[in-house]
Design a protein around this motif. Structure first.
Motif, short mmCIF file in Angstrom:
data_model
loop_
_atom_site.label_atom_id
_atom_site.label_comp_id
_atom_site.label_asym_id
_atom_site.label_seq_id
_atom_site.Cartn_x
_atom_site.Cartn_y
_atom_site.Cartn_z
N SER A 12 0.81 -1.22 0.00
CA SER A 12 0.00 0.00 0.00
C SER A 12 0.84 1.27 0.00
O SER A 12 0.30 2.37 -0.14
N THR B 82 2.97 4.14 -1.35
CA THR B 82 3.06 4.80 -2.66
C THR B 82 3.98 6.01 -2.58
O THR B 82 4.02 6.69 -1.54
N LYS C 119 -1.18 1.72 -7.79
CA LYS C 119 -1.74 1.00 -6.66
C LYS C 119 -1.55 1.81 -5.37
O LYS C 119 -0.67 2.65 -5.28
#
Length: 255
Positions: A89, A91, A120
């Motif tokens: 998760s 980024t 994502k």
């Protein structure tokens, strides 16, 4: 559902390996007791930390020690699943913001949304929700970002409370095993009618071992728990900063 299966798969793998290790340790201990009695003192001195840990675990009994081990396996399975999910998760929000800004300048909102779809992580999902309301006023986009940010935060914190439960449960089970072992020791004293240290020493040692392993489990899970909480806080802070940058981009785009 996929995360549940992954947790169960990790837990099953760890449990299978632990059961095999415990079984082999039990068989080797039984064989050693029958064949190497005279050299027991020498063997105890030469035991490695891992061998000593297995020996103490077997001495603690299968009752409470098995439950404490189950807490460790389930807690580690959830922790590993959360760590993998949080790492996926993560980024590069600065790069994403720059790409979205370039897309807005060159291709408009649809191009920026396409950039978010191809990225994502929760930050990209929040960006997409804000850009999806870009045709409305800024307040609507901001409300969408805030609302979806709360949803993403819930996804990040999912199942973390179970780790804290196992952290609290493991030493409590150890203390319960100790108390029950002490009660059994005093029952032996009462039945014998005499206070002999050799009569209760073994039982008290076994009782204290449950507390030791309960504390070890709690310490291990606490380390993983603190890492996960720190990782979640880092991602949440990144989400908040990125949301502010997105609002600034939308304000400039509207003008």
């Amino acid at each position: 559902m996929k995360r549940l299966f992954s947790i169960l798969a990790i837990a099953g793998t760890m449990a299978f390996g632990t059961v095999n290790a415990t079984t082999s340790a039990s068989l080797s201990t039984t064989t050693t007791v029958t064949t190497v009695t005279q050299d027991s003192s020498v063997d105890e001195e030469n035991l490695s930390f891992h061998q000593e840990l297995k020996k103490r675990f077997i001495e603690g009994g299968a009752g409470f020690m098995g439950i404490v081990l189950l807490c460790l396996i389930l807690g580690l399975a959830i922790a590993i699943e959360r760590i993998i999910f949080l790492n996926l998760s993560t980024t590069n929000s600065k790069k994403l913001t720059s790409n979205v800004e370039d897309a807005l300048s060159s291709g408009g909102v649809e191009a920026a949304k396409e950039v978010c779809r191809n990225t994502k992580g929760p930050v990209a999902s929040i960006f997409y929700q804000g850009l999806d309301r870009a045709d409305e006023d800024i307040d609507a986009a901001e409300k969408a970002v805030v609302a979806y940010g709360g949803v993403q935060m819930g996804q990040l914190e999912k199942n973390v409370s179970w780790i804290s439960l196992f952290i609290a449960l493991a030493p409590m089970l150890g203390f319960m095993g100790t108390v029950i072992g002490m009660i059994q020791a005093f029952d032996k004293i009462e039945a014998a009618g005499d206070m002999q240290p050799s009569l209760v020493a073994g039982g008290i040692k076994v009782a204290l071992l449950t507390t030791v392993f309960g504390l070890i489990v709690a310490i291990i899970l606490q380390i993983f728990y603190n890492y996960i909480i720190a990782k979640i806080d880092s991602i949440v802070n990144d989400m908040e900063d990125a949301s502010i940058n997105l609002m600034d981009l939308l304000v400039r785009y509207k003008k």
